[in-house]
Design an enzyme around this catalytic site. Sequence first.
Site, PDB file in Angstrom:
ATOM      1  N   ARG A   3       0.862  -1.319   0.192  1.00  0.00           N
ATOM      2  CA  ARG A   3       0.566  -0.171  -0.137  1.00  0.00           C
ATOM      3  C   ARG A   3       1.007   1.080   0.116  1.00  0.00           C
ATOM      4  NH1 ARG A   3      -1.257   4.026   3.139  1.00  0.00           N
ATOM      5  NH2 ARG A   3      -0.236   3.418   4.929  1.00  0.00           N
ATOM      6  N   VAL A   4       0.009   2.360  -0.745  1.00  0.00           N
ATOM      7  CA  VAL A   4       0.726   3.661  -0.951  1.00  0.00           C
ATOM      8  C   VAL A   4      -0.344   4.497  -0.267  1.00  0.00           C
ATOM      9  CG1 VAL A   4       3.212   3.132  -1.983  1.00  0.00           C
ATOM     10  CG2 VAL A   4       0.814   3.948  -3.037  1.00  0.00           C
ATOM     11  N   SER A   5       0.168   4.980  -0.352  1.00  0.00           N
ATOM     12  CA  SER A   5      -1.018   6.534   0.069  1.00  0.00           C
ATOM     13  C   SER A   5      -1.213   7.416  -0.977  1.00  0.00           C
ATOM     14  CB  SER A   5      -0.687   7.533   1.198  1.00  0.00           C
ATOM     15  OG  SER A   5       0.143   6.782   3.005  1.00  0.00           O
ATOM     16  N   THR A   6      -0.953   8.131  -1.457  1.00  0.00           N
ATOM     17  CA  THR A   6      -1.111   8.564  -2.603  1.00  0.00           C
ATOM     18  C   THR A   6      -0.816   8.247  -3.843  1.00  0.00           C
ATOM     19  OG1 THR A   6       0.946   9.831  -2.703  1.00  0.00           O
ATOM     20  CG2 THR A   6      -0.846  10.441  -1.033  1.00  0.00           C
ATOM     21  N   GLN A   9       2.897   8.237  -5.253  1.00  0.00           N
ATOM     22  CA  GLN A   9       3.777   7.510  -4.583  1.00  0.00           C
ATOM     23  C   GLN A   9       3.689   6.538  -5.355  1.00  0.00           C
ATOM     24  OE1 GLN A   9       2.666   7.903  -0.594  1.00  0.00           O
ATOM     25  NE2 GLN A   9       3.908   8.601   0.330  1.00  0.00           N
TER      26      GLN A   9
END
Length: 140
Positions: A3-6, A9
């Site tokens: 997972r990445v936040s944005t 990213q």
Amino acid sequence: YARVSTHKQAQRGDLDRQIDSLKLFAIDHNVKNLVIKKDIGSGLNDNRRQLTSLLKMVQNDEVNRIFITYKDRLTRFGFNYIKRICDFHKVEIVIVSEVENTKTESEELAEDIIALIHSFSGKLYGLQHKIKKGLEENDI
């Protein structure tokens, strides 16, 4: 699970690097039938599509182990709840990163507070946008 936040990213390659790291770990440990689940969204968001799918797999006893690069990739808060669910279903959570956490408790707390503020400010902005849009639609 990665997972990445944005989206920024993800575009930068952070999500792909996580996945590559997990794949290499799996190969090194002779993992068979690897399933990749990935999300782009805040670790505070408890309604991520692939995390929800992964938890359903855990509850249906379709998973033996969950591999993550770092603990906070799975969730920013509530890790112990997810771990209890996994433990109940005899699913091991494996954190593959060899980098030890060198942050102090104060640094971790400060990051958590910033993450909360960021999350709530995003929700507030979204709410303001909905209200403003509703007012514009009702203008004569």
